[in-house]
Write an enzyme that holds these catalytic residues in place. Structure first.
Site, mmCIF file in Angstrom:
data_model
loop_
_atom_site.group_PDB
_atom_site.id
_atom_site.type_symbol
_atom_site.label_atom_id
_atom_site.label_comp_id
_atom_site.label_asym_id
_atom_site.label_seq_id
_atom_site.Cartn_x
_atom_site.Cartn_y
_atom_site.Cartn_z
ATOM 1 N N THR A 45 0.835 -1.206 0.000
ATOM 2 C CA THR A 45 0.000 0.000 0.000
ATOM 3 C C THR A 45 0.869 1.256 0.000
ATOM 4 O O THR A 45 0.647 2.195 -0.777
ATOM 5 C CB THR A 45 -0.908 0.011 1.236
ATOM 6 O OG1 THR A 45 -1.641 -1.204 1.297
ATOM 7 C CG2 THR A 45 -1.877 1.176 1.185
ATOM 8 N N TYR A 109 -12.525 -4.921 -3.108
ATOM 9 C CA TYR A 109 -13.726 -4.556 -3.858
ATOM 10 C C TYR A 109 -14.763 -5.678 -3.914
ATOM 11 O O TYR A 109 -15.948 -5.443 -3.682
ATOM 12 C CB TYR A 109 -13.379 -4.094 -5.287
ATOM 13 C CG TYR A 109 -14.580 -3.515 -6.013
ATOM 14 C CD1 TYR A 109 -15.044 -2.238 -5.720
ATOM 15 C CD2 TYR A 109 -15.254 -4.256 -6.969
ATOM 16 C CE1 TYR A 109 -16.164 -1.717 -6.368
ATOM 17 C CE2 TYR A 109 -16.366 -3.748 -7.622
ATOM 18 C CZ TYR A 109 -16.825 -2.479 -7.313
ATOM 19 O OH TYR A 109 -17.920 -1.966 -7.948
ATOM 20 N N TYR A 135 -2.013 -10.652 4.405
ATOM 21 C CA TYR A 135 -2.064 -9.239 4.761
ATOM 22 C C TYR A 135 -3.524 -8.880 4.954
ATOM 23 O O TYR A 135 -4.286 -8.793 3.993
ATOM 24 C CB TYR A 135 -1.417 -8.418 3.643
ATOM 25 C CG TYR A 135 -1.339 -6.924 3.863
ATOM 26 C CD1 TYR A 135 -1.571 -6.344 5.111
ATOM 27 C CD2 TYR A 135 -1.013 -6.075 2.801
ATOM 28 C CE1 TYR A 135 -1.483 -4.969 5.296
ATOM 29 C CE2 TYR A 135 -0.922 -4.703 2.969
ATOM 30 C CZ TYR A 135 -1.161 -4.155 4.216
ATOM 31 O OH TYR A 135 -1.080 -2.797 4.393
ATOM 32 N N ARG A 140 -8.783 -0.894 3.850
ATOM 33 C CA ARG A 140 -8.435 -0.668 2.452
ATOM 34 C C ARG A 140 -9.210 -1.585 1.510
ATOM 35 O O ARG A 140 -9.536 -1.202 0.391
ATOM 36 C CB ARG A 140 -6.933 -0.913 2.241
ATOM 37 C CG ARG A 140 -6.032 0.133 2.857
ATOM 38 C CD ARG A 140 -5.821 1.297 1.917
ATOM 39 N NE ARG A 140 -4.824 2.236 2.432
ATOM 40 C CZ ARG A 140 -4.360 3.269 1.760
ATOM 41 N NH1 ARG A 140 -4.790 3.510 0.539
ATOM 42 N NH2 ARG A 140 -3.482 4.085 2.304
ATOM 43 N N LYS A 163 0.503 -10.138 8.216
ATOM 44 C CA LYS A 163 0.629 -8.730 8.597
ATOM 45 C C LYS A 163 -0.774 -8.278 8.966
ATOM 46 O O LYS A 163 -1.666 -8.219 8.120
ATOM 47 C CB LYS A 163 1.183 -7.900 7.438
ATOM 48 C CG LYS A 163 1.277 -6.410 7.750
ATOM 49 C CD LYS A 163 1.698 -5.603 6.527
ATOM 50 C CE LYS A 163 1.694 -4.107 6.840
ATOM 51 N NZ LYS A 163 1.988 -3.287 5.632
ATOM 52 N N ILE A 205 5.776 -4.360 10.528
ATOM 53 C CA ILE A 205 6.042 -3.886 9.168
ATOM 54 C C ILE A 205 5.560 -2.446 9.141
ATOM 55 O O ILE A 205 4.367 -2.171 9.176
ATOM 56 C CB ILE A 205 5.359 -4.761 8.113
ATOM 57 C CG1 ILE A 205 5.920 -6.194 8.196
ATOM 58 C CG2 ILE A 205 5.602 -4.192 6.715
ATOM 59 C CD1 ILE A 205 5.268 -7.183 7.248
#
Length: 306
Positions: A45, A109, A135, A140, A163, A205
């Protein structure tokens, strides 16, 4: 695989003409490693991966691996909401010399349920011999990877960790109390690094470490060594900066901070734009208050150099 410590979700430097600044990326990787960073994650990202063409994405990964030269692990961001396309990307990037593993986020999405996400990540893991880090970043992607699903995925041999950027400390705690000890849980939010490390996390991270790698490394290593006095002190010192990196949509604030410190040119790709004048002023004040400003480099010296 021994994978722990402080990693950096690398920004992608761009030139004024919009092209990837390969020289600046090479410099950034070397500076990160010189500062003690344990893990590098290009094309996530923070790296504006969604704006990169496929050839650019591969080139950024290749440059990161070449610059790292085996000194630290490199996990390439590799995410797509089409499982078929994600598999193709994983297979392609897995051929990169020096690449350690794959980092893949929830399919965005589409907002698949738990079974859809399970099958998606299983297919990705089966498409490569490299280790895979999940992740989870629902803000997001619009999809949350629940602990029960992560535990099922942890049974797949090359899915080695996650993550966690859900921001849900209860969910993260539930996962960490049930996951195998060999399964690595990395904090994906700088502001939650300390509690996740206290729960036994494998590391962080970080976004902030693009600008302050040595300080974030010290924080993580202190916490993992049970030196909580030092870890809390560093966390208190830089917590406002960790928050500031999200005053506007990331990675605009961290690129602004890096530019203020002479570490980045602050070019972003649409639809991302530089921070507003008001936010930049607040960032300049904060950087000054934290004592991060250094003397200006000699005339003509490349401002991208650390």
């Amino acid at each position: 695989m021994e994978l722990f410590g402080c990693g950096t979700a690398l920004v992608t430097p761009f030139r004024a003409d919009g092209a990837v600044d390969e020289s600046a990326l090479y410099t950034l990787v070397n500076a990160q490693i010189a500062s003690g960073i344990d893990l590098l994650v290009p094309c996530g990202t923070t790296g504006e991966a969604a704006t990169l063409s496929e050839s650019e994405w591969l080139k950024v990964v290749e440059i990161t691996c070449a610059a790292a030269a085996g000194r630290v692990p490199v996990f390439a961001g590799c995410t797509h909401n089409s499982t078929h396309t994600a598999i193709e990307k994983v297979q392609r990037v897995s051929q990169t010399v020096g690449l350690t593993g794959i980092l893949s986020a929830n399919p965005y999405y589409n907002r698949p349920g738990q079974e859809g996400q399970y099958e998606h990540f299983k297919a990705i893991a089966h498409a490569t011999d490299l280790p895979v880090l999940l992740y989870n970043i629902p803000p997001r992607t619009g999809a949350n990877l629940e602990p029960a699903t992560v535990l099922r995925l942890a049974e797949i041999p090359n899915i080695i960790g996650i993550k966690e950027s859900s921001g849900n400390i209860l969910q993260i705690t539930e996962l960490m109390t049930q996951a195998p000890r060999s399964f690595r849980v990395f904090a994906g939010d700088d502001t939650l690094a300390l509690p996740i490390l206290a729960l036994g996390g494998a590391g962080l991270i970080s976004v902030a470490s693009n600008a302050i790698p040595a300080q974030m490394v010290e924080l993580v290593r202190a916490a993992m060594s049970n030196d909580w006095h030092t870890a809390r002190r560093i966390n208190r010192q830089f917590f406002r900066l960790m928050q500031a990196n999200f005053w506007e949509a990331s990675p605009a604030p961290i690129k602004a901070v890096m530019a203020i410190l002479g570490k980045d040119s602050e070019h972003l790709r649409l639809p991302m734009v530089p921070v507003s004048k008001g936010t930049r002023h607040r960032l300049e004040l904060l950087v000054g208050e934290l004592g991060l400003m250094v003397e200006a480099p000699p005339s003509g010296e490349d401002l991208r150099m650390y």
